[in-house]
Write a protein that holds these residues in place. Structure first.
Motif, PDB file in Angstrom:
ATOM      1  N   TYR A  16       0.844  -1.201   0.000  1.00 53.92           N
ATOM      2  CA  TYR A  16       0.000   0.000   0.000  1.00 53.92           C
ATOM      3  C   TYR A  16       0.876   1.246   0.000  1.00 53.92           C
ATOM      4  O   TYR A  16       0.674   2.181  -0.783  1.00 53.92           O
ATOM      5  CB  TYR A  16      -0.907  -0.031   1.225  1.00 53.92           C
ATOM      6  N   LEU A  17       1.886   1.248   0.865  1.00 52.97           N
ATOM      7  CA  LEU A  17       2.770   2.419   0.936  1.00 52.97           C
ATOM      8  C   LEU A  17       3.533   2.606  -0.369  1.00 52.97           C
ATOM      9  O   LEU A  17       3.729   3.739  -0.825  1.00 52.97           O
ATOM     10  CB  LEU A  17       3.755   2.267   2.101  1.00 52.97           C
ATOM     11  N   THR A  18       3.945   1.488  -0.983  1.00 52.27           N
ATOM     12  CA  THR A  18       4.623   1.594  -2.275  1.00 52.27           C
ATOM     13  C   THR A  18       3.740   2.318  -3.276  1.00 52.27           C
ATOM     14  O   THR A  18       4.199   3.215  -4.000  1.00 52.27           O
ATOM     15  CB  THR A  18       4.970   0.202  -2.810  1.00 52.27           C
ATOM     16  N   MET A  37       3.540   6.088  -2.372  1.00 50.15           N
ATOM     17  CA  MET A  37       4.768   6.841  -2.667  1.00 50.15           C
ATOM     18  C   MET A  37       4.963   6.995  -4.173  1.00 50.15           C
ATOM     19  O   MET A  37       5.318   8.078  -4.661  1.00 50.15           O
ATOM     20  CB  MET A  37       5.985   6.129  -2.060  1.00 50.15           C
ATOM     21  N   TYR A  38       4.704   5.918  -4.891  1.00 48.78           N
ATOM     22  CA  TYR A  38       4.920   5.972  -6.336  1.00 48.78           C
ATOM     23  C   TYR A  38       3.945   6.918  -7.010  1.00 48.78           C
ATOM     24  O   TYR A  38       4.292   7.679  -7.916  1.00 48.78           O
ATOM     25  CB  TYR A  38       4.811   4.564  -6.927  1.00 48.78           C
ATOM     26  N   ASN A  39       2.686   6.885  -6.557  1.00 49.15           N
ATOM     27  CA  ASN A  39       1.688   7.776  -7.132  1.00 49.15           C
ATOM     28  C   ASN A  39       2.004   9.234  -6.865  1.00 49.15           C
ATOM     29  O   ASN A  39       1.849  10.084  -7.747  1.00 49.15           O
ATOM     30  CB  ASN A  39       0.300   7.428  -6.587  1.00 49.15           C
ATOM     31  N   ARG A  40       2.472   9.530  -5.659  1.00 43.72           N
ATOM     32  CA  ARG A  40       2.830  10.914  -5.349  1.00 43.72           C
ATOM     33  C   ARG A  40       4.014  11.362  -6.210  1.00 43.72           C
ATOM     34  O   ARG A  40       4.097  12.496  -6.681  1.00 43.72           O
ATOM     35  CB  ARG A  40       3.177  11.043  -3.861  1.00 43.72           C
ATOM     36  N   ARG A  41       4.958  10.446  -6.415  1.00 42.77           N
ATOM     37  CA  ARG A  41       6.124  10.771  -7.229  1.00 42.77           C
ATOM     38  C   ARG A  41       5.702  11.090  -8.649  1.00 42.77           C
ATOM     39  O   ARG A  41       6.213  12.018  -9.269  1.00 42.77           O
ATOM     40  CB  ARG A  41       7.076   9.567  -7.198  1.00 42.77           C
ATOM     41  N   GLY A  98      10.705  -4.923   4.631  1.00 43.30           N
ATOM     42  CA  GLY A  98      10.832  -4.276   3.335  1.00 43.30           C
ATOM     43  C   GLY A  98      11.138  -2.810   3.476  1.00 43.30           C
ATOM     44  O   GLY A  98      11.135  -2.255   4.583  1.00 43.30           O
ATOM     45  N   MET A  99      11.437  -2.182   2.337  1.00 40.22           N
ATOM     46  CA  MET A  99      11.745  -0.768   2.325  1.00 40.22           C
ATOM     47  C   MET A  99      10.999  -0.104   1.179  1.00 40.22           C
ATOM     48  O   MET A  99      10.810  -0.719   0.132  1.00 40.22           O
ATOM     49  CB  MET A  99      13.257  -0.577   2.143  1.00 40.22           C
ATOM     50  N   VAL A 100      10.580   1.155   1.377  1.00 40.29           N
ATOM     51  CA  VAL A 100      10.011   1.953   0.279  1.00 40.29           C
ATOM     52  C   VAL A 100      10.678   3.303   0.295  1.00 40.29           C
ATOM     53  O   VAL A 100      10.803   3.915   1.357  1.00 40.29           O
ATOM     54  CB  VAL A 100       8.503   2.240   0.474  1.00 40.29           C
ATOM     55  N   ASN A 139      -7.883  -5.166  -8.417  1.00 38.63           N
ATOM     56  CA  ASN A 139      -7.547  -3.896  -7.770  1.00 38.63           C
ATOM     57  C   ASN A 139      -6.932  -4.121  -6.393  1.00 38.63           C
ATOM     58  O   ASN A 139      -5.958  -3.477  -6.035  1.00 38.63           O
ATOM     59  CB  ASN A 139      -8.797  -3.024  -7.622  1.00 38.63           C
ATOM     60  N   HIS A 140      -7.519  -5.044  -5.650  1.00 41.64           N
ATOM     61  CA  HIS A 140      -6.994  -5.327  -4.314  1.00 41.64           C
ATOM     62  C   HIS A 140      -5.589  -5.900  -4.398  1.00 41.64           C
ATOM     63  O   HIS A 140      -4.680  -5.473  -3.682  1.00 41.64           O
ATOM     64  CB  HIS A 140      -7.924  -6.306  -3.588  1.00 41.64           C
ATOM     65  N   SER A 141      -5.402  -6.867  -5.298  1.00 40.46           N
ATOM     66  CA  SER A 141      -4.082  -7.475  -5.467  1.00 40.46           C
ATOM     67  C   SER A 141      -3.049  -6.443  -5.854  1.00 40.46           C
ATOM     68  O   SER A 141      -1.899  -6.504  -5.424  1.00 40.46           O
ATOM     69  CB  SER A 141      -4.101  -8.537  -6.563  1.00 40.46           C
ATOM     70  N   PHE A 142      -3.448  -5.495  -6.677  1.00 43.47           N
ATOM     71  CA  PHE A 142      -2.508  -4.483  -7.138  1.00 43.47           C
ATOM     72  C   PHE A 142      -2.030  -3.607  -5.994  1.00 43.47           C
ATOM     73  O   PHE A 142      -0.846  -3.310  -5.869  1.00 43.47           O
ATOM     74  CB  PHE A 142      -3.141  -3.625  -8.226  1.00 43.47           C
ATOM     75  N   VAL A 143      -2.946  -3.196  -5.137  1.00 48.10           N
ATOM     76  CA  VAL A 143      -2.552  -2.302  -4.054  1.00 48.10           C
ATOM     77  C   VAL A 143      -1.862  -3.048  -2.918  1.00 48.10           C
ATOM     78  O   VAL A 143      -0.898  -2.555  -2.332  1.00 48.10           O
ATOM     79  CB  VAL A 143      -3.782  -1.549  -3.511  1.00 48.10           C
ATOM     80  N   TYR A 144      -2.358  -4.251  -2.598  1.00 43.75           N
ATOM     81  CA  TYR A 144      -1.885  -4.940  -1.393  1.00 43.75           C
ATOM     82  C   TYR A 144      -1.031  -6.172  -1.665  1.00 43.75           C
ATOM     83  O   TYR A 144      -0.533  -6.770  -0.728  1.00 43.75           O
ATOM     84  CB  TYR A 144      -3.082  -5.332  -0.519  1.00 43.75           C
ATOM     85  N   GLU A 145      -0.838  -6.522  -2.935  1.00 46.06           N
ATOM     86  CA  GLU A 145      -0.035  -7.704  -3.300  1.00 46.06           C
ATOM     87  C   GLU A 145      -0.533  -8.950  -2.569  1.00 46.06           C
ATOM     88  O   GLU A 145       0.249  -9.816  -2.196  1.00 46.06           O
ATOM     89  CB  GLU A 145       1.440  -7.518  -2.877  1.00 46.06           C
ATOM     90  N   SER A 146      -1.826  -9.033  -2.398  1.00 42.97           N
ATOM     91  CA  SER A 146      -2.334 -10.108  -1.555  1.00 42.97           C
ATOM     92  C   SER A 146      -3.786 -10.348  -1.914  1.00 42.97           C
ATOM     93  O   SER A 146      -4.472  -9.428  -2.340  1.00 42.97           O
ATOM     94  CB  SER A 146      -2.107  -9.681  -0.100  1.00 42.97           C
ATOM     95  N   PRO A 147      -4.277 -11.585  -1.844  1.00 40.19           N
ATOM     96  CA  PRO A 147      -5.615 -11.880  -2.365  1.00 40.19           C
ATOM     97  C   PRO A 147      -6.728 -11.238  -1.542  1.00 40.19           C
ATOM     98  O   PRO A 147      -6.659 -11.201  -0.322  1.00 40.19           O
ATOM     99  CB  PRO A 147      -5.701 -13.411  -2.298  1.00 40.19           C
TER     100      PRO A 147
END
Lengths: 198, 268
Positions: free
Chosen positions: A66-68, A71-75, A98-100, B94-102
């Motif tokens: 989520y944080l990735t 951060m990417y969208n803001r960039r 992990g790191m972002v 959409n969920h997988s894309f944001v959270y990398e998880s099912p």
């Protein structure tokens, strides 16, 4: 532990490690106000997650991704959150770290760092990290890294916090200082080798 | 149910507190060809009857993969079912894309139910005329849900919907108490037996039904025809009433004379 005001190290009481939900720890470096904004986003995220009340919860992997995205969208909008973030946690026995970065660069590894830590600390961790370290060994390694950073990074102060997260829960230590040694001969008379210099 | 003065609009209540348009939509589900689902602690099986309008045409696709860990079987207006499947797939992606998880299935079915509810409260919309059996996994294990046009959803151990589903329901009601501990093979067997019940005398072959499975460590997929044909044969070899627990590998892998193994009339 420090929050900067330009190049001045102004705020010496800033807590830069926070726990997110039940399973995650987040550490940040960079702009403190942006970190506070990120905490607000995450707070909302966790609240909505809890509202489902269904036995499912966001773990460190989900928070990291989520944080990735954030951060990417803001960039991409040319309006970055000026932070480098370390995300770690344990969920259902699975450990995650992990790191972002502020441009959305992200990865997972057994040891991560931000800023100067990448240059000074990670080589130490690469040499001395191994699977199944005890907590005490890990703290010793971390303190070794922190000490090097204290000596060599001009924006570091001798005030640290160590946080631990396990399946049972989170502990964030009180701020403490490391023992330093500045009594090197070379420091006694700094201009000895170059008269007239400063 | 007969025509009355309160059934024109979905936004009109009847004096008895009913929304007739919603109930009529549920009727559409009952007219569709049968779909059944059954779950154990770790797996869920979905099975549908493939009804083709004529011998010359193909049958409607009634089972859709939504994500690796979720699939649906539909009964009713298949066009509505297709559209809703697209929605479900989108939500999962959409969920997988944001959270990398099912996306946990329990959250998906709530989103689907809320979407269906909207259509029961807008004068310019109509309810979806399709019932969905949603099978999938989340942190708490394997789940099977039924989403109806009314916007309600329920969790089930096993369920049958569509035409002549009552026969299947009766069969499942007799046996459901053991399902939690079933192996995946037993689940598939009982699923096929339940489908057989809805056929009421018509011969059960792998061309006339579609079976899909999802489980812990097993992504959602439709089971191939040969495997189904073998299970069907072991059903015939076994008891009329209760299929034997072990799958007997039949000696002659010969399906009905009119079909070749691995093909069905225009199985698109």
């Amino acid at each position: 532990m420090a929050g900067s005001y330009g190049s001045t190290l102004r705020y010496k009481n800033v807590e830069r490690i926070k726990s997110i939900g039940k399973h995650t720890l987040l550490g940040a470096s960079g702009e403190v106000s942006d970190f506070q904004e990120i905490l607000r986003y995450l707070d909302e995220l966790i609240i909505y997650d809890n509202m489902w009340d269904d036995g499912n919860s966001l773990g460190p992997k989900e928070v990291h991704n989520y944080l990735t995205r954030v951060m990417y969208n803001r960039r991409n909008k040319f309006d970055p959150l000026f932070n480098s973030l370390v995300v770690g946690g344990v969920k259902n026995g699975q450990k995650y770290l992990g790191m972002v970065g502020m441009i959305g660069t992200h990865y997972e590894d057994n040891h991560v760092a931000t800023g100067f830590g990448n240059h000074l600390a990670r080589p130490l961790m690469r040499a001395e990290w191994h699977e199944d370290m005890s907590f005490e060994e890990a703290v010793k390694l971390l303190e070794k890294c922190l000490l090097v950073l204290l000596y060599r990074d001009r924006s570091a102060i001798n005030k640290f916090q160590i946080a631990k997260i396990t399946e049972e829960g989170v502990t964030i230590s009180e701020p403490y200082a490391l023992k330093t040694f500045w009594g090197f001969l070379a420091f006694q008379n700094p201009t000895k080798g170059a008269e007239g210099s400063w | 149910m007969f025509r009355n003065q309160y059934d024109t609009d979905v936004t009109t209540w009847s004096p008895a507190g009913r929304l007739f348009q919603v109930e009529y939509a549920m009727e559409a589900v009952k007219q569709g060809s049968a779909a059944i689902g059954l779950r154990s602690a770790t797996h869920i099986v979905l099975a549908t009857v493939n009804k083709a309008t004529s011998e010359l045409s193909s049958h409607q696709k009634k089972i859709f993969k939504v994500d690796d860990h979720i699939g649906v079987a539909i009964a009713g207006l298949t066009a509505d079912g297709r559209v809703l499947s697209r929605y479900l797939r989108n939500e999962c992606i959409n969920h997988s894309f944001v959270y990398e998880s099912p996306l946990p299935i329990s959250r998906l079915v709530i989103q689907l139910a809320d979407k269906a509810q909207v259509c029961t409260q807008r004068s310019w919309k109509r309810p979806y005329g399709v019932g969905l059996l949603v099978a999938g996994l989340d942190e708490t294990g394997a789940h099977l849900y039924y989403n109806c046009p009314s916007g309600s959803y329920f969790e089930f151990q096993s369920i049958a919907i569509g035409s002549r589903s009552q026969a299947a329901k009766t069969y499942l009601e007799r046996r459901f108490e053991g399902f939690e501990k079933y192996s995946r093979e037993e689940l598939i067997k009982d699923g096929l037996f339940a489908i057989k019940e809805t056929l009421q005398g018509e011969k059960l072959t792998s061309a006339i039904c579609t079976v899909a499975i999802v489980g812990v460590g097993e992504p959602f997929h439709v089971i191939d025809q040969q495997t189904i044909e073998r299970v069907i044969e072991s059903l015939d070899i076994g008891d009329e009433d209760a299929p034997p627990p072990a799958v007997a590998e039949s000696a002659a892998d010969e399906p009905t004379a009119s079909q070749e193994p691995g093909t069905a009339p225009m199985d698109i």
